[in-house]
Design a protein around this motif. Sequence first.
Motif, PDB file in Angstrom:
ATOM      1  N   THR A  72       0.823  -1.209   0.000  1.00 41.94           N
ATOM      2  CA  THR A  72       0.000   0.000   0.000  1.00 41.94           C
ATOM      3  C   THR A  72       0.855   1.256   0.000  1.00 41.94           C
ATOM      4  N   ALA A  73       2.157   1.098   0.255  1.00 44.25           N
ATOM      5  CA  ALA A  73       3.092   2.218   0.269  1.00 44.25           C
ATOM      6  C   ALA A  73       4.486   1.643   0.107  1.00 44.25           C
ATOM      7  N   GLU A  74       5.464   2.508  -0.220  1.00 46.15           N
ATOM      8  CA  GLU A  74       6.836   2.020  -0.359  1.00 46.15           C
ATOM      9  C   GLU A  74       7.316   1.380   0.931  1.00 46.15           C
ATOM     10  N   PHE A  75       7.044   2.051   2.052  1.00 45.48           N
ATOM     11  CA  PHE A  75       7.387   1.514   3.362  1.00 45.48           C
ATOM     12  C   PHE A  75       6.099   1.277   4.149  1.00 45.48           C
ATOM     13  N   GLU A  76       6.033   0.130   4.806  1.00 44.69           N
ATOM     14  CA  GLU A  76       4.942  -0.180   5.731  1.00 44.69           C
ATOM     15  C   GLU A  76       5.538  -0.823   6.973  1.00 44.69           C
ATOM     16  N   VAL A  77       4.758  -0.841   8.026  1.00 40.66           N
ATOM     17  CA  VAL A  77       5.122  -1.582   9.221  1.00 40.66           C
ATOM     18  C   VAL A  77       4.076  -2.675   9.446  1.00 40.66           C
ATOM     19  N   LEU A  78       4.553  -3.895   9.556  1.00 42.09           N
ATOM     20  CA  LEU A  78       3.705  -5.035   9.891  1.00 42.09           C
ATOM     21  C   LEU A  78       3.878  -5.330  11.368  1.00 42.09           C
ATOM     22  N   LYS A  79       2.776  -5.300  12.106  1.00 42.63           N
ATOM     23  CA  LYS A  79       2.838  -5.698  13.511  1.00 42.63           C
ATOM     24  C   LYS A  79       2.148  -7.035  13.681  1.00 42.63           C
ATOM     25  N   LEU A  80       2.879  -7.968  14.253  1.00 43.06           N
ATOM     26  CA  LEU A  80       2.343  -9.289  14.585  1.00 43.06           C
ATOM     27  C   LEU A  80       2.185  -9.396  16.090  1.00 43.06           C
ATOM     28  N   ILE A  81       1.063  -9.926  16.531  1.00 48.01           N
ATOM     29  CA  ILE A  81       0.841 -10.224  17.949  1.00 48.01           C
ATOM     30  C   ILE A  81       0.411 -11.678  18.059  1.00 48.01           C
ATOM     31  N   LEU A  82       1.139 -12.414  18.863  1.00 47.89           N
ATOM     32  CA  LEU A  82       0.818 -13.822  19.102  1.00 47.89           C
ATOM     33  C   LEU A  82       0.561 -14.003  20.588  1.00 47.89           C
ATOM     34  N   THR A  83      -0.645 -14.415  20.956  1.00 48.56           N
ATOM     35  CA  THR A  83      -0.957 -14.671  22.363  1.00 48.56           C
ATOM     36  C   THR A  83      -1.184 -16.163  22.574  1.00 48.56           C
ATOM     37  N   ARG A  84      -1.166 -16.557  23.832  1.00 48.03           N
ATOM     38  CA  ARG A  84      -1.411 -17.969  24.143  1.00 48.03           C
ATOM     39  C   ARG A  84      -2.853 -18.366  23.832  1.00 48.03           C
ATOM     40  N   GLY A  85      -3.702 -17.387  23.624  1.00 49.24           N
ATOM     41  CA  GLY A  85      -5.104 -17.658  23.345  1.00 49.24           C
ATOM     42  C   GLY A  85      -5.969 -17.412  24.554  1.00 49.24           C
ATOM     43  N   SER A  86      -7.095 -18.040  24.614  1.00 54.54           N
ATOM     44  CA  SER A  86      -8.065 -17.836  25.686  1.00 54.54           C
ATOM     45  C   SER A  86      -8.087 -19.016  26.641  1.00 54.54           C
ATOM     46  N   GLY A  87      -8.645 -18.757  27.825  1.00 56.06           N
ATOM     47  CA  GLY A  87      -8.905 -19.847  28.752  1.00 56.06           C
ATOM     48  C   GLY A  87      -7.875 -20.000  29.839  1.00 56.06           C
ATOM     49  N   GLY A  88      -8.089 -21.038  30.610  1.00 56.51           N
ATOM     50  CA  GLY A  88      -7.261 -21.272  31.792  1.00 56.51           C
ATOM     51  C   GLY A  88      -7.861 -20.578  32.994  1.00 56.51           C
TER      52      GLY A  88
END
Length: 270
Positions: A72-88
């Motif tokens: 979408t542009a010459e430069f972009e920032v991709l942010k990834l978030i990985l969580t353990r999920g739900s529950g416990g």
Amino acid sequence: MLPPTLSDDQSVPFDDRGLAYGDGLFETVLLRAGKPVLWRYHTARLAKGCHRLGIPLPCQQALDATWQGGPTAEFEVLKLILTRGSGGRGYAQPDQVTPHLLSRRTPFQPSVERWQKGVAVRLCDLQLARQPRLAGIKHLNRLENVLARQEWSDATIAEGVLADSEGLVVEATSMNVFWQRAGEVLTPQLDQCGVAGTLRAALLEHGAIALASLSLHQLANVERLWVANSVQGVWQVTKLFAADGSLLQSWPLSQPDPFQRLAHQLLGVT
């Protein structure tokens, strides 16, 4: 099995452990013309974080899917978030862990002026706690960095330098720290706390920097000082201020800067 990916228009579940406890990891990746820069280093750090926290690592196909598609542009920032999920129940993790993987791409423009003119930084009052099991990885609990960043509002200060409880320089609030001593470029070990940046990892692999320790009171006596990360690139530090606003040291701007040039080559910036 691929972990579920929550798109931008979906809400994080109320019982998501990343939201509740910071139980997860994140990566901030520079995209240039739609392609991730230093992607191998980002996925390696994510894998290391998953191993440390005991979170299943998404398959490479799921990770690659977060950046594939037209730019979408010459430069972009991709942010990834990985969580353990739900529950416990409470802090106990669920019997069946199903991670949540979230991603977002946003247009980005690097600060060329800071590349060219250098920056002023300050020391932070906050001290980072030592916890070797979390050292180096980019986990979601960044409250220390949030509190440190609240210490100043002066727009002329680009970053704050953080030391640990033993008075050793660790990092800046969102960047790694590098200094020159006897002509050699050095950076902290980060075996007790701090985030091991991907640009730092690439520089180490190329033999451009070495690991060393530096106390906070020695910082003003280094030959040169830089702050850097894989998104913003390398900023030469021209002024170092104490937390009370007094000037501790100034360095002349060096052009050309061989260290900055090599680091930016690794980022694909010319």
